[in-house]
Design a protein around this motif. Structure first.
Motif, short mmCIF file in Angstrom:
data_model
loop_
_atom_site.label_atom_id
_atom_site.label_comp_id
_atom_site.label_asym_id
_atom_site.label_seq_id
_atom_site.Cartn_x
_atom_site.Cartn_y
_atom_site.Cartn_z
N ALA A 1 -83.24 18.97 30.86
CA ALA A 1 -83.90 20.27 30.86
C ALA A 1 -84.22 20.71 29.43
N LEU A 2 -83.29 20.50 28.53
CA LEU A 2 -83.53 20.86 27.13
C LEU A 2 -84.58 19.95 26.50
N LEU A 3 -84.56 18.68 26.88
CA LEU A 3 -85.51 17.72 26.33
C LEU A 3 -86.94 18.06 26.74
N TYR A 4 -87.12 18.48 27.99
CA TYR A 4 -88.47 18.74 28.52
C TYR A 4 -88.76 20.24 28.69
N ASN A 5 -87.99 21.09 28.04
CA ASN A 5 -88.23 22.54 28.08
C ASN A 5 -88.25 23.10 29.51
N GLY A 6 -87.38 22.56 30.34
CA GLY A 6 -87.29 23.02 31.71
C GLY A 6 -86.03 23.83 31.95
N THR A 7 -85.90 24.35 33.15
CA THR A 7 -84.76 25.19 33.50
C THR A 7 -84.14 24.69 34.80
N ILE A 8 -82.83 24.47 34.77
CA ILE A 8 -82.07 24.10 35.96
C ILE A 8 -81.22 25.31 36.36
N ILE A 9 -81.44 25.80 37.57
CA ILE A 9 -80.68 26.95 38.06
C ILE A 9 -79.80 26.49 39.22
N VAL A 10 -78.51 26.72 39.08
CA VAL A 10 -77.54 26.26 40.08
C VAL A 10 -76.85 27.48 40.68
N VAL A 11 -76.92 27.59 42.00
CA VAL A 11 -76.22 28.67 42.70
C VAL A 11 -74.76 28.27 42.83
N LEU A 12 -73.87 29.10 42.27
CA LEU A 12 -72.45 28.76 42.19
C LEU A 12 -71.59 29.85 42.83
N ASP A 13 -70.81 29.47 43.83
CA ASP A 13 -69.85 30.37 44.46
C ASP A 13 -68.50 30.12 43.80
N GLU A 14 -68.07 31.02 42.91
CA GLU A 14 -66.86 30.81 42.12
C GLU A 14 -65.61 30.68 42.98
#
Length: 368
Positions: free
Chosen positions: A327-340
């Motif tokens: 994501a950092l290499l290609y200027n993208g965004t990874i969004i992960v839904v996290l239930d703590e």
């Protein structure tokens, strides 16, 4: 004698090329699970059977497998149009049965003694199979150029050319002085068609499902959000072609979604929970394409706990860390839904270290 040598040479080349194409497309299907190439691969295997049967003078197998060749090419093209939302009705699939139905009808006529003529028994099945291939080429050329550009143009033209050639085969085959030329043209067109088919199947547009990318303002990296923020995320990115791996429904139509499940069903929109390398490949291809189009791609995972159940925490941590780097290499965004609540304290600390920052720094704002 010379004619038979030409025929044998041409058939050997067709056997070799069709078998090579079958293995290439089978590999593509196994790796990327895009099922149109499964049907095209089976079509090339049918061509291999037809050419082999012709060498062995097994006329019935030759014409039936040739009819199946055309039917599977057409069925694969129709399935591709369905995946691209161009054909919304599954009734078009019936078209692919026409070569098989006509050929079976002709074969029964032969068995019952109504006709033993070569033109009827062999010529008509070849012609109807050629028509199916030409129709496939027309579909690819006229309906997929916008999505696949030159790849669809070249493949469509070659399928059209080979389809028309096969439709004329019953006539050219009967002219002995044209036979050497006929065999050379056959090998040439098949070779080019298989080459373009392989190039099309391995293209980034085909592998990722031709995910188009619009403009969006979002920080690059990997971010976690709680489940309660997922609805806000869907609303904010409802017009953006997000790549999503989910366990839920009611997602924006613009999203390219893969439903993560352990059910073994042959569908291109399903991802198996243990297939982390395949998911990673799809994400990387998507992010590359997004960057090439001048913006950052957005990938959503709403299935992290499900993935942990099948792979374990260590594998998931490595998976997310790798995605963050891409994501950092290609200027993208990874969004992960996290239930703590589903993770213990040590696991949460590790995940927080992997993440680029907290979800509060993530802004869901489209730039329209």
């Amino acid at each position: 004698m010379e004619t038979s040598i030409f025929l044998a040479t041409a058939q050997f080349w067709i056997i070799f090329m069709s078998l090579f194409g079958f293995f290439l497309l089978s590999y593509t299907y196994i790796r990327y699970k895009r099922d149109p190439v499964l049907w095209w691969g089976l079509a090339l295997f049918s061509l291999f059977v037809s050419a082999t049967a012709e060498l062995m003078n097994l006329a019935n197998i030759q014409v039936l497998s040739r009819a199946l060749f055309g039917a599977l090419i057409l069925y694969g093209a129709i399935r591709l149009l369905e995946k691209e939302k161009i054909l919304l009705s599954k009734h078009f699939r019936i078209l692919s049965l026409v070569p098989i139905i006509v050929t079976t009808y002709v074969m029964f006529g032969k068995i019952l003694g109504y006709s033993q003529e070569w033109f009827v028994v062999v010529g008509i099945p070849y012609a109807i199979s050629g028509f199916a291939i030409a129709l496939s080429g027309f579909f690819v050329f006229s309906l997929l150029i916008e999505a696949y550009g030159q790849k669809a143009k070249f493949l469509g033209v070659l399928l059209l050319a080979y389809g028309f050639y096969q439709m004329l085969y019953p006539f050219t085959r009967a002219i002995s002085r044209l036979l050497p030329f006929t065999f050379v043209v056959s090998v040439f067109l098949i070779a080019l068609a298989i080459y373009e088919m392989g190039k099309f199947a391995l293209s980034r547009e085909f592998i990722t499902g031709n995910i188009s990318v619009g403009k969006v303002r979002m920080k690059p990296g990997l971010f976690f959000i709680p489940p309660k923020k997922f609805e806000d995320l869907k609303e904010s990115l409802s017009d953006f072609p997000v790549l999503a791996f989910v366990r839920s429904e009611n997602l924006p139509e613009t999203w390219k979604t893969f439903f993560v499940t352990s059910i073994h069903e042959h569908r291109s929109d399903i991802a198996f929970p243990t297939a982390l390398p395949l998911m990673s490949a799809k994400v990387v291809q998507y992010l590359k394409e997004a960057e090439e189009k001048g913006t950052g791609g957005v990938v959503v995972f709403d299935c992290l706990e499900y993935l942990k159940m099948y792979n374990g925490f260590e594998a998931i941590a490595k998976f997310l860390s790798s995605l963050r780097d891409y994501a950092l290499l290609y200027n993208g965004t990874i969004i992960v839904v996290l239930d703590e609540d589903a993770w213990d304290r040590k696991e949460l600390i590790t995940l927080q270290r992997i993440a680029s920052s907290t979800e509060e720094s993530l802004k869901f704002k489209n730039s329209k």
